[in-house]
Design a protein around this motif. Structure first.
Motif, short mmCIF file in Angstrom:
data_model
loop_
_atom_site.label_atom_id
_atom_site.label_comp_id
_atom_site.label_asym_id
_atom_site.label_seq_id
_atom_site.Cartn_x
_atom_site.Cartn_y
_atom_site.Cartn_z
N ASP A 38 -7.64 10.09 -1.08
CA ASP A 38 -6.37 9.38 -0.93
C ASP A 38 -6.65 8.11 -0.16
O ASP A 38 -7.51 8.08 0.72
CB ASP A 38 -5.35 10.23 -0.18
CG ASP A 38 -4.80 11.37 -1.03
OD1 ASP A 38 -4.78 11.23 -2.26
OD2 ASP A 38 -4.40 12.38 -0.45
N PHE A 39 -5.90 7.08 -0.47
CA PHE A 39 -6.17 5.81 0.19
C PHE A 39 -4.86 5.07 0.41
O PHE A 39 -4.00 5.06 -0.47
CB PHE A 39 -7.11 4.96 -0.69
CG PHE A 39 -8.04 4.12 0.10
CD1 PHE A 39 -9.20 4.64 0.63
CD2 PHE A 39 -7.75 2.79 0.32
CE1 PHE A 39 -10.06 3.85 1.37
CE2 PHE A 39 -8.60 2.00 1.05
CZ PHE A 39 -9.77 2.54 1.58
N PRO A 40 -4.69 4.46 1.58
CA PRO A 40 -3.45 3.72 1.84
C PRO A 40 -3.36 2.48 0.95
O PRO A 40 -4.37 1.91 0.56
CB PRO A 40 -3.55 3.34 3.32
CG PRO A 40 -4.99 3.42 3.64
CD PRO A 40 -5.61 4.42 2.71
N VAL A 41 -2.14 2.11 0.64
CA VAL A 41 -1.91 0.93 -0.19
C VAL A 41 -0.96 -0.02 0.53
O VAL A 41 -0.21 0.39 1.42
CB VAL A 41 -1.33 1.30 -1.58
CG1 VAL A 41 -2.29 2.19 -2.34
CG2 VAL A 41 0.03 1.97 -1.44
N VAL A 42 -1.02 -1.27 0.14
CA VAL A 42 -0.09 -2.29 0.61
C VAL A 42 0.39 -3.07 -0.60
O VAL A 42 -0.23 -3.03 -1.66
CB VAL A 42 -0.74 -3.26 1.64
CG1 VAL A 42 -1.10 -2.52 2.92
CG2 VAL A 42 -1.96 -3.94 1.05
N THR A 93 3.43 -7.42 1.89
CA THR A 93 3.23 -6.75 3.17
C THR A 93 2.71 -7.78 4.18
O THR A 93 1.84 -8.58 3.85
CB THR A 93 2.20 -5.61 3.03
OG1 THR A 93 2.67 -4.67 2.08
CG2 THR A 93 1.93 -4.93 4.36
N GLU A 135 0.13 -6.30 9.51
CA GLU A 135 0.28 -4.86 9.27
C GLU A 135 -0.94 -4.33 8.52
O GLU A 135 -1.46 -3.26 8.83
CB GLU A 135 1.56 -4.62 8.46
CG GLU A 135 1.89 -3.17 8.20
CD GLU A 135 3.16 -3.03 7.39
OE1 GLU A 135 3.16 -2.18 6.46
OE2 GLU A 135 4.14 -3.74 7.67
N LEU A 157 -3.74 -1.54 9.81
CA LEU A 157 -4.11 -0.39 8.99
C LEU A 157 -5.62 -0.32 8.81
O LEU A 157 -6.23 0.74 8.93
CB LEU A 157 -3.41 -0.51 7.64
CG LEU A 157 -3.34 0.70 6.74
CD1 LEU A 157 -2.72 1.90 7.44
CD2 LEU A 157 -2.53 0.36 5.49
N GLN A 198 -7.48 2.91 10.75
CA GLN A 198 -8.07 3.94 9.89
C GLN A 198 -9.53 3.64 9.55
O GLN A 198 -10.13 4.33 8.73
CB GLN A 198 -7.23 4.10 8.63
CG GLN A 198 -5.84 4.62 8.96
CD GLN A 198 -5.07 5.02 7.72
OE1 GLN A 198 -5.65 5.44 6.72
NE2 GLN A 198 -3.77 4.88 7.78
N LEU A 218 -11.03 1.26 7.81
CA LEU A 218 -11.15 1.09 6.36
C LEU A 218 -11.92 -0.18 6.02
O LEU A 218 -11.81 -1.18 6.73
CB LEU A 218 -9.76 1.00 5.74
CG LEU A 218 -8.84 2.20 5.96
CD1 LEU A 218 -7.43 1.89 5.47
CD2 LEU A 218 -9.40 3.43 5.27
N LEU A 238 -8.25 -2.54 1.49
CA LEU A 238 -7.01 -1.87 1.09
C LEU A 238 -6.75 -2.10 -0.39
O LEU A 238 -7.13 -3.13 -0.94
CB LEU A 238 -5.83 -2.42 1.90
CG LEU A 238 -5.86 -2.16 3.40
CD1 LEU A 238 -4.81 -3.00 4.11
CD2 LEU A 238 -5.63 -0.68 3.68
N ARG A 291 3.35 1.05 -8.13
CA ARG A 291 2.17 1.64 -7.47
C ARG A 291 0.91 1.55 -8.33
O ARG A 291 -0.08 2.22 -8.07
CB ARG A 291 2.42 3.07 -7.00
CG ARG A 291 3.33 3.11 -5.80
CD ARG A 291 3.35 4.42 -5.06
NE ARG A 291 2.10 5.12 -4.88
CZ ARG A 291 1.30 5.03 -3.81
NH1 ARG A 291 1.61 4.22 -2.84
NH2 ARG A 291 0.19 5.74 -3.73
#
Length: 148
Positions: free
Chosen positions: A9-13, A17, A21, A25, A29, A31, A34, A41
């Motif tokens: 799983d991976f965060p998205v923007v 955005t 922010e 992130l 995290q 990373l 992103l 999505r």
């Protein structure tokens, strides 16, 4: 081994955005970048952490690194303040011609590695039917390939 075996799983923007922010992130995290998605999505592109820095670091310091040394420490420590009010869209690399680091879940480790190398991206978005499943990071790929 396939992309689905390395998937996380991976965060998205989104493109709108705030880039501060996104920077938080990345830092919180740990990373490498992103995934930027649209309203549905579906992945649009990858935002490498280095592109956030490119937006934050004054151009004259990028062009002549010696100039970065002459900036006093208080101002040097506050270089991320330049990101205030800016969006992810502004940090994205220019030029729509570049290949996007996006693949399907059946990609092999070598295909993933080649895509990362070609696109100079530290991660690859993995999709099925245009929908984001997750991502494969450079670290996960190297860990698995090296048997770590």
């Amino acid at each position: 081994m396939r992309a689905r075996d390395l998937l996380a799983d991976f965060p998205v923007v989104g493109p709108d955005t705030p880039v501060l922010e996104a920077a938080r992130l990345l830092a919180e995290q740990d990373l490498p970048g992103l995934i930027v998605t649209g309203g549905d999505r579906a992945p649009l592109t990858i935002l490498p952490g280095a592109e956030v820095l490119r937006l934050a670091v004054p151009g004259y310091c990028q062009d002549d690194p010696a100039l970065a040394r002459v900036v006093d420490e208080a101002h040097a420590d506050a270089f991320l303040d330049r990101l205030d009010g800016r969006t992810v869209r502004e940090a994205l690399p220019s030029g729509r011609w570049r290949e996007l680091p996006i693949t399907d879940e059946d990609a092999t480790v070598l295909e993933l590695a080649a895509l990362m190398a070609r696109t100079r991206s530290p991660l690859v978005a993995v999709v099925r039917d245009g929908r984001l499943l997750g991502a494969v990071t450079l670290q996960a790929l190297l860990d698995r390939a090296l048997g770590a």
